[in-house]
Design a protein around this motif. Structure first.
Motif, mmCIF file in Angstrom:
data_model
loop_
_atom_site.group_PDB
_atom_site.id
_atom_site.type_symbol
_atom_site.label_atom_id
_atom_site.label_comp_id
_atom_site.label_asym_id
_atom_site.label_seq_id
_atom_site.Cartn_x
_atom_site.Cartn_y
_atom_site.Cartn_z
ATOM 1 N N THR A 272 -8.412 -3.539 14.323
ATOM 2 C CA THR A 272 -8.588 -4.544 13.267
ATOM 3 C C THR A 272 -7.394 -4.484 12.328
ATOM 4 N N PRO A 273 -7.154 -5.546 11.560
ATOM 5 C CA PRO A 273 -6.068 -5.499 10.581
ATOM 6 C C PRO A 273 -6.222 -4.356 9.579
ATOM 7 N N ASP A 274 -7.423 -4.078 9.149
ATOM 8 C CA ASP A 274 -7.636 -2.974 8.207
ATOM 9 C C ASP A 274 -7.240 -1.636 8.831
ATOM 10 N N GLU A 275 -7.607 -1.438 10.098
ATOM 11 C CA GLU A 275 -7.213 -0.206 10.777
ATOM 12 C C GLU A 275 -5.690 -0.115 10.891
ATOM 13 N N TYR A 276 -5.062 -1.240 11.126
ATOM 14 C CA TYR A 276 -3.594 -1.290 11.253
ATOM 15 C C TYR A 276 -2.950 -0.812 9.952
ATOM 16 N N VAL A 277 -3.385 -1.346 8.836
ATOM 17 C CA VAL A 277 -2.851 -0.932 7.531
ATOM 18 C C VAL A 277 -3.125 0.545 7.307
ATOM 19 N N GLY A 278 -4.360 0.978 7.615
ATOM 20 C CA GLY A 278 -4.709 2.383 7.405
ATOM 21 C C GLY A 278 -3.860 3.316 8.236
ATOM 22 N N CYS A 279 -3.591 2.934 9.490
ATOM 23 C CA CYS A 279 -2.765 3.771 10.371
ATOM 24 C C CYS A 279 -1.340 3.883 9.836
ATOM 25 N N ALA A 280 -0.755 2.737 9.424
ATOM 26 C CA ALA A 280 0.613 2.744 8.896
ATOM 27 C C ALA A 280 0.699 3.562 7.613
ATOM 28 N N VAL A 281 -0.286 3.396 6.736
ATOM 29 C CA VAL A 281 -0.284 4.121 5.459
ATOM 30 C C VAL A 281 -0.433 5.622 5.699
ATOM 31 N N ALA A 282 -1.296 5.999 6.647
ATOM 32 C CA ALA A 282 -1.500 7.414 6.938
ATOM 33 C C ALA A 282 -0.214 8.061 7.454
ATOM 34 N N ALA B 116 0.808 -1.224 0.000
ATOM 35 C CA ALA B 116 0.000 0.000 0.000
ATOM 36 C C ALA B 116 0.838 1.268 0.000
ATOM 37 N N VAL B 117 2.143 1.140 0.263
ATOM 38 C CA VAL B 117 3.037 2.309 0.277
ATOM 39 C C VAL B 117 4.123 2.075 -0.766
ATOM 40 N N PRO B 118 3.926 2.560 -1.985
ATOM 41 C CA PRO B 118 4.873 2.287 -3.076
ATOM 42 C C PRO B 118 6.299 2.694 -2.716
ATOM 43 N N GLY B 119 7.232 1.791 -3.040
ATOM 44 C CA GLY B 119 8.650 2.081 -2.817
ATOM 45 C C GLY B 119 9.119 1.893 -1.399
ATOM 46 N N SER B 120 8.243 1.526 -0.497
ATOM 47 C CA SER B 120 8.625 1.418 0.913
ATOM 48 C C SER B 120 9.529 0.213 1.152
#
Length: 684
Positions: free
Chosen positions: A625-635, A520-524
């Protein structure tokens, strides 16, 4: 005097190992001449050699009746009493043998063995030293002396006598194993590995040699070879508990938790009287996905029922005055340069000495400068490495400790069997990890309102929970360096995620979720702590299955603390593990200016990230939730300005938070101790 031809023939058979023929002739002599004391003695020797201890004792007693001043016979009688576990009688008999012939080596040697069995190690060592002085060329004496010195925590001296024993019998696998294990325990790992390799070369089909080598390689972080060697040990001796124990540890360190738990459970089954494997199983379960708090409690209670059952009710003589000055005892093997010191030092330095006397019971086998710091921070210090559980419990009672605190639980070298004896009126567990011991004699566990919200299941622990108002941890990094530095992403043009938690926390579910973040985070990029070798290749293969290629993953090995902290300067955002969150590692990350995105778990070890984030006033780092985890990291990855601000400000925020307010933490913990004591004082 003309030699008896029957006796000479019998002795010849005996010396040649033909004990059946020798025994027949000795019996013939005794039948022909009932007062033949030498025949009675030699028959007793054969009976002892063949495991017929009662027969050996009866014959030895008869020989001594026939010849009461023969020190050899009397010493042998004492040995038969030792084998029958009649230790008090054996001491008396062997003391008589020594008085009859002070220069008789085996009288002093056997007396030393009996005193060792009785737990009187100081006296045992004196006797074994006397035997070694009388005949320094006896392997059994040198080996027994080395073991007694090790049990008495005279570890350096023990190494010398193990070497002396091996100089006398270089092929002894037993002495080699003992020395290898001690060298490993003292972190003299190159020597331990070298000795383990020699054992395997000397006896390629010996499982013991493979266990010794595998355990040394494991501690030396040679994980691939350790696993192969330990698998071979299990093949050679499927019923050997230590082979399964150490293989379980190797698999755990490789994040192969399912097989690791199976090995650890098998080790416990094979050695039901050894508490280490069962404790290891209880602790390791916390890392496994799908394991519930009730599962862990059931295993902990089963362990306690076997290894730390409740004793008869103990009457304590402590003054029950609820407001008097209390004596608090802390029990740990880790009062040294260990992550535990990041939490014990700030507490000990801030205890209210007008209201509490602090006593430390230290089972430290490698004391160091941090040990000295801790010792200087408390009123009284007890070195108890050499004390068995019964002796330590008696010392706690003698010291009139009011509140006894376990800091180890089911981690390595814990002393839960001491707590089972209820040597103090009030007993608690704290710090090792938030969880349960299963030991009914431990009344309370320290926790906080985030780790264990009041609505959380109350039947997850054998202890009653005492919730601190802020935090379970009070952290002191014990260094101001290195500085957090600039945000790496601003210089590199891409975001670097990271996790420097122990590799065993990197289960398949964690890898899958981290792969979602990276995609979800290109180049990371992602920086991980991982042992060298096949484990890294397997981890990269897991990421590849989730469409993340190896060039996006960087791995580092274990490093000294300052270099480890320096590693956080390469990371923009830390990703927490689950079901076992980062604990000390997350605090280190925050100290270095790196925010930690965390996923709240179902068990208490999975709510550490929640506790730390809320104490920092940063609920935005917490996902449910896993979705919240991804959203937090991406933000976070998408807001470099925010990350840069955090980089500059998190350390100061930490210092002002309850996570580093040692005076506040000490006051809160002392209030919990006082509350528990008042409840005890008001009870009948």
């Amino acid at each position: 005097m003309t030699p008896d031809p029957t006796l000479e023939l019998a002795l010849g058979h005996h010396r040649a190992g033909r004990t059946t023929e020798a025994e027949k002739l000795y019996r013939k002599l005794l039948e022909r001449e009932p007062t033949h004391h030498q025949a009675a003695y030699l028959l007793s020797v054969i009976a002892l050699e063949t495991g017929r201890f009662e027969d050996a004792h009866e014959l030895a007693h008869y020989a001594c009746e026939l010849c009461p001043t023969n020190a050899v016979y009397v010493a042998h009688l004492g040995d038969t009493e030792r084998r029958l576990n009649r230790l008090d009688a054996a001491v008396e008999t062997l003391m008589r043998a020594v008085s009859l012939e002070p220069e008789l080596v085996h009288a002093s040697y056997n007396l030393g063995l009996v005193l060792r069995d009785k737990g009187e190690l100081g006296a045992a060592i004196l006797c074994l030293e006397r035997a070694a002085d009388l005949d320094p060329g006896l392997f059994v004496v040198q080996h027994a002396l080395a073991r007694a010195l090790e049990d008495h925590a005279e570890l350096t001296r023990a190494i010398g006598h193990y070497h002396a024993a091996l100089a006398l019998e270089p092929e002894s696998l037993e002495a080699s194993y003992d020395l290898c294990d001690l060298l490993r325990r003292l972190r003299r790992l190159q020597g331990a590995v070298a000795l383990g390799r020699r054992m395997v070369a000397m006896a390629p089909d010996s499982a013991a040699g493979h266990v010794a080598l595998g355990a040394a390689l494991l501690d030396h972080e040679k994980l691939d070879e350790a696993t192969r060697v330990l698998r071979r040990a299990v093949e050679l001796a499927p019923e050997l508990a230590p082979a399964h124990f150490f293989l379980g540890n190797a698999l755990r360190d490789s994040a192969e938790l399912g097989e690791a738990l199976a090995c650890t459970r098998r080790a416990s089954e094979l050695a039901p009287t050894d508490p280490k494997s069962g404790s290891n199983l209880v602790y390791t379960m916390s890392f496994q996905t799908g394991v519930t708090a009730r599962d862990i409690l059931a295993e902990a209670r089963a362990w306690a029922a076997h290894h730390a059952p409740p004793r008869a009710t103990v009457r304590h003589t402590n003054d029950r005055n609820p407001e008097r000055r209390l004596r608090i005892g802390y029990v740990s093997p880790d009062f040294r340069d260990h992550c535990q010191s990041l939490f014990t030092l700030p507490l000990f330095r801030n205890h209210d000495r007008s209201a509490f006397d602090i006593v430390c019971y230290a089972s430290v086998d490698r004391p160091d400068a941090v040990t000295d710091e801790l010792r200087s921070s408390v009123a009284e210090w007890r070195d108890v490495l050499a004390l068995g559980d019964d002796a330590l419990a008696e010392l706690v009672r003698k010291d009139q400790i009011d509140v006894l605190v376990d800091l180890t639980m089911h981690m390595s070298s814990g002393r839960l069997a001491v707590f089972a004896q209820k040597p103090a009126p009030v007993q608690l567990s704290w710090l090792a990890y938030p969880g349960t011991t299963g030991v009914s004699a431990i009344d309370y566990r320290i926790t906080d309102r985030f780790l264990d919200p009041p609505e959380q299941e109350a039947d997850a622990y054998s202890e009653e929970s005492l919730r601190l108002p802020d935090t379970f941890w009070c952290y002191d990094p014990r260094t101001k360096t290195p500085e957090p530095g600039n945000l790496p992403a601003e210089e590199r043009g891409y975001v670097t995620f990271g996790c420097l938690n122990a590799f065993l926390k990197l289960n398949d579910a964690v890898v899958e979720l981290w792969a979602r973040v990276l995609r979800a985070v290109p180049g990371s990029r992602l920086v991980l702590l991982a042992p060298a070798g096949e484990t890294r290749a397997k981890l990269l293969a897991k990421f590849a299955r989730h469409d993340v290629e190896g060039e996006h993953i960087a791995m580092v090995g274990r490093r000294p603390r300052l270099e480890y902290l320096e590693s956080f300067r390469e990371i923009d955002v830390c990703l927490d593990t689950f079901p076992y969150n980062g604990h000390t590692t997350s605090l280190d990350a925050l100290w270095m200016g790196v925010p930690v995105v965390t996923l709240v778990g179902d068990t208490v070890v999975g709510r550490a990230g929640l506790c730390q984030a809320m104490n920092l006033g940063m609920p935005e780092l917490v996902a449910r939730t896993p979705d919240e985890y991804v959203g937090c990291a991406v933000a976070l990855a998408g807001d470099l300005q925010r990350l840069s601000e955090l980089r500059r400000g998190l350390r100061g925020r930490m210092e002002k938070s309850p996570l580093m307010d040692a005076a506040r933490f000490a006051k809160n913990l002392e209030a919990a101790y006082r509350s528990a004591w008042r409840r005890y004082s008001s009870s009948e």
